[in-house]
Design an enzyme around this catalytic site. Sequence first.
Site, mmCIF file in Angstrom:
data_model
loop_
_atom_site.group_PDB
_atom_site.id
_atom_site.type_symbol
_atom_site.label_atom_id
_atom_site.label_comp_id
_atom_site.label_asym_id
_atom_site.label_seq_id
_atom_site.Cartn_x
_atom_site.Cartn_y
_atom_site.Cartn_z
ATOM 1 N N SER A 32 31.894 -6.531 24.424
ATOM 2 C CA SER A 32 32.653 -6.525 23.184
ATOM 3 C C SER A 32 34.079 -7.000 23.431
ATOM 4 O O SER A 32 34.530 -7.156 24.572
ATOM 5 C CB SER A 32 32.662 -5.121 22.575
ATOM 6 O OG SER A 32 33.205 -5.151 21.270
ATOM 7 N N ASP A 34 37.857 -7.109 24.071
ATOM 8 C CA ASP A 34 38.814 -6.256 24.776
ATOM 9 C C ASP A 34 38.162 -5.250 25.706
ATOM 10 O O ASP A 34 38.733 -4.205 26.015
ATOM 11 C CB ASP A 34 39.724 -5.524 23.770
ATOM 12 C CG ASP A 34 41.025 -5.049 24.422
ATOM 13 O OD1 ASP A 34 41.499 -5.737 25.336
ATOM 14 O OD2 ASP A 34 41.532 -3.982 24.026
ATOM 15 N N ASP A 35 36.946 -5.575 26.181
ATOM 16 C CA ASP A 35 36.334 -4.716 27.194
ATOM 17 C C ASP A 35 36.872 -5.018 28.580
ATOM 18 O O ASP A 35 36.607 -4.264 29.520
ATOM 19 C CB ASP A 35 34.804 -4.882 27.182
ATOM 20 C CG ASP A 35 34.137 -4.033 26.115
ATOM 21 O OD1 ASP A 35 34.805 -3.137 25.587
ATOM 22 O OD2 ASP A 35 32.958 -4.266 25.808
ATOM 23 N N SER A 38 38.015 -10.959 30.847
ATOM 24 C CA SER A 38 38.949 -11.893 31.474
ATOM 25 C C SER A 38 39.746 -11.217 32.579
ATOM 26 O O SER A 38 40.038 -11.825 33.621
ATOM 27 C CB SER A 38 39.897 -12.472 30.407
ATOM 28 O OG SER A 38 39.173 -13.183 29.428
ATOM 29 N N PRO A 112 32.567 -15.364 25.173
ATOM 30 C CA PRO A 112 33.263 -14.652 24.099
ATOM 31 C C PRO A 112 32.599 -13.331 23.746
ATOM 32 O O PRO A 112 31.375 -13.191 23.822
ATOM 33 C CB PRO A 112 33.175 -15.630 22.918
ATOM 34 C CG PRO A 112 32.872 -16.951 23.523
ATOM 35 C CD PRO A 112 32.063 -16.675 24.744
ATOM 36 N N LYS A 166 37.577 0.501 32.679
ATOM 37 C CA LYS A 166 38.665 1.368 32.209
ATOM 38 C C LYS A 166 38.362 2.853 32.423
ATOM 39 O O LYS A 166 38.763 3.714 31.635
ATOM 40 C CB LYS A 166 38.970 1.088 30.732
ATOM 41 C CG LYS A 166 39.309 -0.383 30.447
ATOM 42 C CD LYS A 166 39.690 -0.631 29.013
ATOM 43 C CE LYS A 166 39.946 -2.115 28.754
ATOM 44 N NZ LYS A 166 40.348 -2.412 27.386
ATOM 45 N N ASP A 168 39.665 4.606 34.596
ATOM 46 C CA ASP A 168 40.930 5.280 34.902
ATOM 47 C C ASP A 168 41.518 5.929 33.661
ATOM 48 O O ASP A 168 42.233 6.941 33.738
ATOM 49 C CB ASP A 168 41.923 4.294 35.516
ATOM 50 C CG ASP A 168 42.111 3.050 34.661
ATOM 51 O OD1 ASP A 168 41.096 2.495 34.167
ATOM 52 O OD2 ASP A 168 43.267 2.621 34.486
ATOM 53 N N SER A 541 17.155 -37.831 -3.766
ATOM 54 C CA SER A 541 17.113 -37.729 -2.296
ATOM 55 C C SER A 541 18.521 -37.718 -1.719
ATOM 56 O O SER A 541 18.948 -38.680 -1.087
ATOM 57 C CB SER A 541 16.272 -38.848 -1.681
ATOM 58 O OG SER A 541 16.596 -40.113 -2.203
#
Length: 637
Positions: A32, A34-35, A38, A112, A166, A168, A541
């Site tokens: 998803s 912002d998981d 990158s 993405p 994430k 942490d 047509s």
Amino acid sequence: MAHQSDLITRDIDAYLDAHQHKSLLRFITCGSVDDGKSTLIGRLLYDSKMIFEDQMAALEADSRRVGTQGGDIDFALLVDGLAAEREQGITIDVAYRFFSTEKRKFIVADTPGHEQYTRNMVTGASTADAAVILIDARRGVLTQTRRHAYLVSLLGIRHVILAVNKMDLMGWSQTVFDTIVADFRAFADQIGLKTFDAIPMSALRGDNITEASAHSPWYAGPSLMSLLEMLEVGDDLQADPFRLPVQWVNRPNLDFRGFSGQIAAGTVRPGDPVRVLPSGKTSTVARIVTADGDLAQAVAGQSITLTLADEIDVSRGDVLASADAPPEAADQFEATVVWMDDEPLLPGRPYLLKIGAKLVGATITEPKHKVNVNTLEQQPAKRLELNEIGVCNLSLDAPVAFAPYAENKDLGGFILIDRISNRTVGAGLLHFALRRAHNIHWQALSVDKAARAAIKNQKGRVIWLTGLSGAGKSTIADLVEKRLYADGRHTYLLDGDNVRHGLNRDLGFTEEDRVENIRRVAEVSKLMVDAGLIVLVSFISPFRAERRLARDLLGPGEFVEVYVDTPLAVAEKRDVKGLYKKARAGELKNFTGIDSPYEAPEAPEIVVDTTTMSAEDAAERIVAWLDGRFSTEDFSI
């Protein structure tokens, strides 16, 4: 000094040789928005020492400028190269990056996360050996997580890694991790994803990325990098029957003729009997030729050139296969289609299908269903829109050799191409050949098209009049038929309104129905030309693709496109049937020129402008062209 230089040279050569022979793993990151996809790739590049000093300085400066938390480096900035991505904070394109370790080389695709870019994710996944599906530990399994897991399963990616990122921010809670893994496993069971590896991590901090983290003593598995280095690369296809899709007919001189390509399955040796598909002709392998010399054996994954003992016809797109275990060849299939174009998939519209190096014409029937990948629900569908996935039947204009995608991606995967713009509009996976593809055969007939035309002393043709409603098509077609009938010609007129009273009475005026309307008329026209008739077709047509379909059904010179060129304002002013008035009032939907487009012909044989000539003059121009009294150039745009 010379001795030292030689040592350095040997060291460099040894390093390059070792690097060249490392195995290559292609993998994708998905999940998803912002998981942390990158960020993870940036961390992998950083930890594998693939960032130059100037890149590192720029990265640190960019991180300070965007104000990362605690002054940490924002590794996502290494990958999110598009300005639009930085502005939106999301990845919208597929970003490919290369890195290597002592054990393996890697190509990673950052795909993405946003639903509207599903087609980009499919593109990145199409060549991947593994998939890293990221989950934000704060949010757990989301709709888009399930969406990407379904696509990964659909595309047959063998290795799946669930990266719970994430951790942490959740205090490295084992309970949180175990709950997320259990939720994902429940969904994986539904889609047939049998196995996956799960890793708790923090891409930003580097925990469990290249080395085990002290923050997760309860996790005894490998780090992400270690796992990626251990995964088996490629499918075990060497034991399967031999398959070589021909990508190129290699003919450098008159004394050599070979067939080049990458072996998709099996093993081949000189002397092996092979069969050419779809023709079925047989021969034996004479040589296996490579740039480094002839081979005694070649296996799946190798790129080679084969020469054969016999001079038989083999073309680009054919498949060379084991003579005693050839693949099927068929021209009708059930397939899963992922639609990737802004314009919808319209049943009956002609497309080009490319499977391997083979390019054939294809039409798609109405989807059996589309799949809601968020819920796995099968839903009825008349068309497929951008990013939708459906199961459809395909009909090709020539047989192709194939294997189900689940057995062999090279022989079972295809793309669909728009015939007009040449852009890729869809991708698909073949399931199986339809039974009727094997049961239907052409019946040889004693009287052919040429004989039927000869007895009528004419050449069968289709005179296809296209233009807006009210342009004068039917009036002109009627005048042309009267002229030809008076001259003793054998004709038939197919008028748009008249056909909808019978053959096409079940069709409405949606884009799908209009495509089917023209497809049926084109097929009827072809039969009438086969009977030796001159067929006048008077249909709006509106779409070039369907007029191209009609042209492609016929032989050279048998399709004559007549563009009855009348501006919309003039046609609307005439409004003989009162249709424009109804359309403007909203009483008539999908009316050409008002709320449905008309695509004017680009290179018609004849153009008649009804604003400058009468219907009689237009009819005379068409008859004169048929009689050969004027050249095509006199009447074309």
